[in-house]
Design a protein around this motif. Structure first.
Motif, short mmCIF file in Angstrom:
data_model
loop_
_atom_site.label_atom_id
_atom_site.label_comp_id
_atom_site.label_asym_id
_atom_site.label_seq_id
_atom_site.Cartn_x
_atom_site.Cartn_y
_atom_site.Cartn_z
N TYR A 198 0.85 -0.76 -0.40
CA TYR A 198 0.58 -0.11 -0.33
C TYR A 198 0.69 1.45 -0.04
CZ TYR A 198 -3.28 -3.15 1.96
OH TYR A 198 -4.46 -4.58 2.00
N TYR A 199 0.65 2.07 -0.86
CA TYR A 199 1.22 3.58 -0.77
C TYR A 199 0.30 5.04 -0.34
CZ TYR A 199 3.89 7.79 -1.57
OH TYR A 199 4.69 8.83 -2.13
N THR A 245 6.16 6.77 -11.63
CA THR A 245 4.10 6.96 -10.81
C THR A 245 4.46 6.21 -10.33
OG1 THR A 245 3.63 4.50 -12.22
CG2 THR A 245 3.08 6.87 -13.44
N HIS A 266 2.60 3.85 -8.90
CA HIS A 266 2.62 2.42 -9.41
C HIS A 266 4.18 1.62 -9.64
CE1 HIS A 266 0.16 -1.33 -10.76
NE2 HIS A 266 0.89 -1.80 -11.34
N THR A 317 -6.85 3.22 2.09
CA THR A 317 -7.63 3.17 -0.02
C THR A 317 -6.86 4.72 -0.18
OG1 THR A 317 -9.38 4.82 1.53
CG2 THR A 317 -9.43 2.06 1.27
N GLY A 376 -4.20 5.68 -1.65
CA GLY A 376 -3.63 5.43 -2.43
C GLY A 376 -3.84 3.64 -3.72
N PRO A 377 -2.60 4.13 -4.16
CA PRO A 377 -2.12 3.01 -4.70
C PRO A 377 -2.38 1.27 -4.53
CG PRO A 377 -0.78 4.15 -5.40
CD PRO A 377 -1.59 5.16 -4.25
N HIS A 378 -2.51 0.41 -4.94
CA HIS A 378 -1.98 -0.86 -3.71
C HIS A 378 -1.58 -1.54 -4.74
CE1 HIS A 378 -5.88 -1.85 -4.80
NE2 HIS A 378 -5.61 -2.73 -4.84
N LEU A 379 -0.53 -3.46 -4.48
CA LEU A 379 -0.31 -3.99 -5.42
C LEU A 379 -0.42 -5.33 -4.90
CD1 LEU A 379 0.98 -4.86 -8.26
CD2 LEU A 379 2.94 -4.29 -7.18
#
Length: 99
Positions: A7-8, A51, A53, A87, A89-92
Motif C-alpha cells: 500500500y502507498y 508513478t 504504481h 484506500t 493511494g494505490p496498492h499492489l
C-alpha cells in the motif's frame, strides 16, 4: 507462495499479509515528479520512478518471502493503529515464492 498487499497512502509503503497484519516496509520520497524509496529492513534504495504504481512494482521486485516475513517478525504491527487510510493511494497484490 506467500501473498501480500503493498500500500502507498503517501510517505511510506506498507505491507499487509493475509492474516491482517500491517508493517511499514519502505520510506518514500516524492520530488520533482519522481519517486524514490529506501527499504526499512536493509537500507536498499532506488529512485527515478515516474508513478506510484511503478514505485510499488519496483519495491515488489526487490522482495522475497523470507525478507518480508523477517520484517513482519521484527517490525511493530500497525494494523491496530487505526491511523492509516490504505484506500487513499494505490496498492499492489503480490505473491512471493518460498525457497
Amino acid at each position: 507462495m506467500r501473498c501480500y498487499t503493498l500500500y502507498y497512502p503517501g510517505g511510506r509503503v506498507y505491507a499487509g499479509d493475509t492474516e491482517g497484519h500491517l508493517i511499514a516496509l519502505a520510506l518514500v520520497s516524492h520530488r520533482n515528479g519522481r519517486y524514490s524509496y529506501t527499504l526499512e529492513g536493509n537500507g536498499f534504495a532506488a529512485g527515478g520512478l515516474d508513478t506510484a504504481h511503478a514505485l510499488l512494482e519496483a519495491i515488489a521486485s526487490q522482495l522475497t518471502a523470507e525478507y518480508v516475513e523477517a520484517q513482519f517478525h521484527h517490525s511493530p504491527d500497525l494494523a491496530k493503529a487505526d491511523v492509516f487510510d490504505l484506500t487513499a493511494g494505490p496498492h499492489l497484490n503480490i505473491r512471493l515464492p518460498i525457497f
